[in-house]
Design a protein around this motif. Structure first.
Motif, PDB file in Angstrom:
ATOM      1  N   ILE A   9      -0.377  -8.185  -6.075  1.00 17.39           N
ATOM      2  CA  ILE A   9      -0.609  -7.087  -5.371  1.00 17.39           C
ATOM      3  C   ILE A   9      -0.513  -5.675  -6.010  1.00 17.39           C
ATOM      4  O   ILE A   9       0.237  -5.499  -6.367  1.00 17.39           O
ATOM      5  CB  ILE A   9       0.468  -7.185  -4.014  1.00 17.39           C
ATOM      6  N   ALA A  11      -3.786  -3.335  -7.795  1.00 17.48           N
ATOM      7  CA  ALA A  11      -4.829  -3.289  -8.804  1.00 17.48           C
ATOM      8  C   ALA A  11      -5.117  -2.100  -9.595  1.00 17.48           C
ATOM      9  O   ALA A  11      -5.939  -1.426  -9.833  1.00 17.48           O
ATOM     10  CB  ALA A  11      -6.249  -3.716  -8.174  1.00 17.48           C
ATOM     11  N   VAL A  14      -1.073  -1.169 -13.916  1.00 18.79           N
ATOM     12  CA  VAL A  14      -0.258  -2.059 -14.385  1.00 18.79           C
ATOM     13  C   VAL A  14      -0.906  -3.527 -14.023  1.00 18.79           C
ATOM     14  O   VAL A  14      -1.192  -4.432 -14.676  1.00 18.79           O
ATOM     15  CB  VAL A  14       1.376  -1.960 -13.671  1.00 18.79           C
ATOM     16  N   LEU A  36      -5.417  -2.662  -1.330  1.00 20.08           N
ATOM     17  CA  LEU A  36      -5.784  -2.117   0.042  1.00 20.08           C
ATOM     18  C   LEU A  36      -7.002  -1.269  -0.149  1.00 20.08           C
ATOM     19  O   LEU A  36      -7.562  -0.865   0.755  1.00 20.08           O
ATOM     20  CB  LEU A  36      -4.897  -1.389   0.796  1.00 20.08           C
ATOM     21  N   ASN A  37      -6.976  -0.621  -1.547  1.00 23.34           N
ATOM     22  CA  ASN A  37      -8.132   0.381  -1.625  1.00 23.34           C
ATOM     23  C   ASN A  37      -9.342  -0.195  -2.112  1.00 23.34           C
ATOM     24  O   ASN A  37      -9.603  -0.698  -3.259  1.00 23.34           O
ATOM     25  CB  ASN A  37      -7.367   1.223  -2.940  1.00 23.34           C
ATOM     26  N   ARG A  40     -11.566   0.750  -5.207  1.00 23.50           N
ATOM     27  CA  ARG A  40     -10.814   0.340  -6.351  1.00 23.50           C
ATOM     28  C   ARG A  40     -11.166  -1.007  -6.694  1.00 23.50           C
ATOM     29  O   ARG A  40     -11.551  -1.479  -8.010  1.00 23.50           O
ATOM     30  CB  ARG A  40      -9.282   0.374  -6.437  1.00 23.50           C
ATOM     31  N   VAL A  76      -6.030  -9.472   1.009  1.00 27.93           N
ATOM     32  CA  VAL A  76      -4.610  -9.516   0.661  1.00 27.93           C
ATOM     33  C   VAL A  76      -3.986 -10.689   1.301  1.00 27.93           C
ATOM     34  O   VAL A  76      -3.368 -11.537   0.479  1.00 27.93           O
ATOM     35  CB  VAL A  76      -3.993  -8.040   0.932  1.00 27.93           C
ATOM     36  N   ALA A  89       2.832  -5.230  -7.999  1.00 27.98           N
ATOM     37  CA  ALA A  89       2.385  -4.207  -8.852  1.00 27.98           C
ATOM     38  C   ALA A  89       1.993  -3.163  -8.217  1.00 27.98           C
ATOM     39  O   ALA A  89       0.957  -2.491  -8.453  1.00 27.98           O
ATOM     40  CB  ALA A  89       1.474  -4.549 -10.031  1.00 27.98           C
ATOM     41  N   VAL A  90       2.645  -2.513  -7.171  1.00 27.20           N
ATOM     42  CA  VAL A  90       2.402  -1.512  -6.240  1.00 27.20           C
ATOM     43  C   VAL A  90       3.086  -0.198  -6.855  1.00 27.20           C
ATOM     44  O   VAL A  90       4.034  -0.194  -7.576  1.00 27.20           O
ATOM     45  CB  VAL A  90       2.752  -1.549  -4.812  1.00 27.20           C
ATOM     46  N   ASN A  91       2.601   0.937  -6.434  1.00 33.53           N
ATOM     47  CA  ASN A  91       3.026   2.134  -6.895  1.00 33.53           C
ATOM     48  C   ASN A  91       4.425   2.409  -6.389  1.00 33.53           C
ATOM     49  O   ASN A  91       4.840   2.171  -5.310  1.00 33.53           O
ATOM     50  CB  ASN A  91       2.040   3.351  -6.494  1.00 33.53           C
ATOM     51  N   TYR A 109       5.900   1.444  -0.412  1.00 39.17           N
ATOM     52  CA  TYR A 109       4.919   0.574  -0.716  1.00 39.17           C
ATOM     53  C   TYR A 109       5.417  -0.896  -1.053  1.00 39.17           C
ATOM     54  O   TYR A 109       4.989  -1.828  -0.607  1.00 39.17           O
ATOM     55  CB  TYR A 109       4.197   1.167  -1.881  1.00 39.17           C
ATOM     56  N   CYS A 113       4.724  -4.002   1.087  1.00 42.17           N
ATOM     57  CA  CYS A 113       4.307  -5.345   0.369  1.00 42.17           C
ATOM     58  C   CYS A 113       5.283  -6.701   0.698  1.00 42.17           C
ATOM     59  O   CYS A 113       4.734  -7.744   0.903  1.00 42.17           O
ATOM     60  CB  CYS A 113       4.201  -5.110  -1.158  1.00 42.17           C
ATOM     61  N   ARG A 346      -1.727  11.348 -14.632  1.00 45.46           N
ATOM     62  CA  ARG A 346      -0.441  11.525 -13.575  1.00 45.46           C
ATOM     63  C   ARG A 346       0.363  12.109 -14.485  1.00 45.46           C
ATOM     64  O   ARG A 346       0.838  11.875 -15.553  1.00 45.46           O
ATOM     65  CB  ARG A 346      -0.238  10.275 -13.294  1.00 45.46           C
TER      66      ARG A 346
HETATM   67  P1  ADP Z   1       0.640   1.612 -11.378  1.00 47.42           P
HETATM   68  O1  ADP Z   1       0.383   2.748 -12.537  1.00 47.42           O
HETATM   69  O2  ADP Z   1       2.087   1.170 -11.146  1.00 47.42           O
HETATM   70  O3  ADP Z   1      -0.238   0.238 -11.379  1.00 47.42           O
HETATM   71  P2  ADP Z   1      -1.175   2.339  -9.365  1.00 47.42           P
HETATM   72  O4  ADP Z   1      -1.086   3.658  -8.154  1.00 47.42           O
HETATM   73  O5  ADP Z   1      -2.240   2.794 -10.428  1.00 47.42           O
HETATM   74  O6  ADP Z   1       0.442   2.348  -9.956  1.00 47.42           O
HETATM   75  O7  ADP Z   1      -1.384   1.160  -8.779  1.00 47.42           O
HETATM   76  C1  ADP Z   1      -0.549   0.748  -7.339  1.00 47.42           C
HETATM   77  C2  ADP Z   1      -1.878   0.165  -6.521  1.00 47.42           C
HETATM   78  O8  ADP Z   1      -1.320  -0.728  -5.446  1.00 47.42           O
HETATM   79  C3  ADP Z   1      -2.914   0.981  -6.015  1.00 47.42           C
HETATM   80  O9  ADP Z   1      -4.074   0.874  -6.199  1.00 47.42           O
HETATM   81  C4  ADP Z   1      -2.343   0.865  -4.471  1.00 47.42           C
HETATM   82  O10 ADP Z   1      -3.761   0.886  -3.454  1.00 47.42           O
HETATM   83  C5  ADP Z   1      -2.089  -0.459  -4.346  1.00 47.42           C
HETATM   84  N1  ADP Z   1      -1.038  -0.627  -3.084  1.00 47.42           N
HETATM   85  C6  ADP Z   1       0.018  -0.152  -2.711  1.00 47.42           C
HETATM   86  N2  ADP Z   1       0.525  -0.752  -1.721  1.00 47.42           N
HETATM   87  C7  ADP Z   1       0.033  -1.889  -1.316  1.00 47.42           C
HETATM   88  C8  ADP Z   1      -0.062  -3.029  -0.469  1.00 47.42           C
HETATM   89  N3  ADP Z   1       0.983  -2.828   0.501  1.00 47.42           N
HETATM   90  N4  ADP Z   1      -1.027  -3.959  -0.445  1.00 47.42           N
HETATM   91  C9  ADP Z   1      -1.787  -3.956  -1.304  1.00 47.42           C
HETATM   92  N5  ADP Z   1      -2.224  -2.913  -2.320  1.00 47.42           N
HETATM   93  C10 ADP Z   1      -1.081  -1.932  -2.353  1.00 47.42           C
END
Ligand code: ADP
Ligand code: UDX
Length: 448
Positions: A9, A11, A14, A36-37, A40, A76, A89-91, A109, A113, A346
């Protein structure tokens, strides 16, 4: 237990590269990366030269595995349901409001998740924390899963990612170590072994380290804090070098030849950026304060203060050079990414420095080989829109190519160490070199 299906979870920087490498190295496992995006996900499924993350070697890995056993999807729930192993692997940005704002990690987040997994899962799952999280987050995740989950059993592991952007694929292929934290119970240890078996497909077993969950979570924060501390140490010394006539690169070389210290991560710069260092240290500081360890908290906080000081110092140096006012001066900013070989901006020092130069009256021409125009303007709006400044686009342009840059403008500030900048002819302008490309001093000033 042999894993057949993995779901990840998130994309992002990371989740994307890490899962691409797992899929490449484990062709028998179906790996689905969900987000969810939608934009992306569309980009992950699109042409290889416009993947949402730029990393040397990533496109080749995706080309080899995508459609075979690597999939990117917005479904998802479906991916959660069919997987035996789920990576989160969410933010986890720094909180902007509520208790711990500006310091603690925003776990919303991660919590969302976990709730989603609990809602959907009908069969047992191994849930793995990939994102950097504060110590004892696994406990929270487990609470949510056990409270809201149905009949399924959940085992939580911590498996922090140590990849650095720009070298992610190499780091994933040849990790210094893979760290896996799990419960000391029988089922916890079984889950640990299941994850070890996946990594054994390409990582030698001596490099796989197992610990308890809390050690694993804290190791990630501590590693990042210690790396950042080295940069702040050398950057603090760069200020002293400028006063005394010592050369920071010579100093760095001399210090680094002591094998107990080592030469890496001793390069003076305009300050560290990226999504991890500042966030993780703030997190560590918050944690120490929470446990009443104020001296320890203050020690680590200083690493960030020096980093901020370095950015201010660099921008001020340019402003001072022009007598305190940049009105009408054209300054090129070369590099927007927080380091070379990534499209990630970032926490990039460039954002802060551009803002300071702009506020001192400068006309800015910005160029980065990988960060898109849209991202650059987004970074700028993020900082300045709130303060209601003038139409900044009149004084800021983002160039499509470095060839558009007229090198006889008032000054150039090099803020990212891109290879492409090394061949430019800077003989016609004043150069403020924040990344040591041109000479041995981080603030070298070229011939005017
Ligand atoms: P990192 O650098 O840690 O990989 P990013 O912000 O590049 O962080 O990626 C985190 C991804 O997680 C984002 O694309 C975001 O849309 C996704 N995300 C956050 N919460 C959820 C969720 N509940 N379900 C699915 N995707 C999620
Ligand atoms: C970092 C950690 O290295 C990685 O292990 C962790 O998983 C995530 O955080 P990253 O932020 O991607 O990785 O890049 P890194 O190479 O660590 O660089 C961070 C910042 O420090 C960059 O802005 C870089 O330019 C700066 N830096 C690095 C210096 O200023 N001087 C140095 O000597 C090294």
């Amino acid at each position: 237990m042999k894993i057949k299906k993995i779901c990840c979870i998130g994309a992002g920087y990371v989740g994307g590269p890490t899962m691409a490498v797992i899929a490449l190295k484990c062709p028998d496992i179906k790996v689905t990366v969900v987000d969810l995006n939608e934009e992306r996900i569309v980009a992950w499924n699109g042409p290889l030269d416009t993947l949402p993350v730029y990393e040397p070697g990533l496109a080749e890995v995706v080309a080899a595995a995508r459609g075979r056993n690597l999939f990117f999807s917005i479904e998802v729930d479906r991916a959660i349901e069919e997987a035996e192993m789920i990576f989160m692997a969410v933010n986890t940005p720094t909180k902007t409001e509520g208790e711990g704002a500006g310091m603690a990690a925003d776990l919303s987040y991660v919590e969302a998740c976990a709730k989603n997994i609990a809602k959907v899962a009908k069969t047992n799952k191994i849930v793995i924390e990939k994102s950097t999280l504060p110590v004892r987050t696994a406990e929270k995740i487990k609470e949510i899963l056990d409270r809201e989950g149905k009949e399924a059993h959940f085992e939580i592991l911590s498996n922090p990612e140590f990849l650095a952007e720009g070298t992610a694929i190499q780091d994933l292929f040849k990790s210094d170590r893979v760290l896996i934290g799990g419960d000391e119970t029988e089922s916890g240890q079984k889950a640990v072994q299941t994850l070890i078996d996946i990594y054994l497909n390409w990582i030698p077993k001596e490099q796989i380290l197992t610990t308890n969950v809390w050690s694993s979570e804290l190791s990630k924060l501590a590693s990042n804090a210690m790396l950042a501390q080295r940069i702040s140490s050398i950057n603090s010394l760069s200020a002293l070098c400028e006063k005394t006539g010592a050369d920071i690169d010579e100093l760095s070389k001399a210090i680094g030849m002591d094998h107990r210290i080592g030469p890496k991560f001793l390069k003076a710069s305009v300050g560290f950026g990226g999504s991890c260092f500042q966030k993780d240290i703030l997190n560590l500081v918050y944690l120490c304060r929470y446990y009443g360890l104020d001296e320890v908290a203050e020690y680590w906080h200083q690493v960030i203060k020096i980093n901020d000081y370095q950015k201010v110092r660099f921008a001020q140096k340019i402003i001072d050079h022009f007598g305190g006012d940049l009105t009408g001066k054209i300054i090129a900013i070369l590099g927007w990414a927080f380091k070379a070989n990534t499209n990630d901006s970032r926490e990039s020092p460039a954002i802060y420095i551009a803002e300071k130069l702009f506020k001192a009256g400068a006309i800015l021409e910005i160029f980065d080989p990988m960060v898109s125009k849209e991202s650059i303007f987004k970074d700028i709006d993020f900082y300045w829109e709130a303060s209601g400044t003038e139409d900044l686009k009149l004084r800021i342009s983002v160039l499509d190519s470095v060839n558009e840059l007229d090198l006889s403008i008032d000054a150039v500030a090099i803020l990212t160490e891109w290879e492409a900048f090394k061949s430019l002819d800077f003989s016609k302008t004043i150069v403020f070199d924040g990344r040591g490309i041109l000479s041995s001093s981080i603030y070298s000033i070229g011939k005017g």
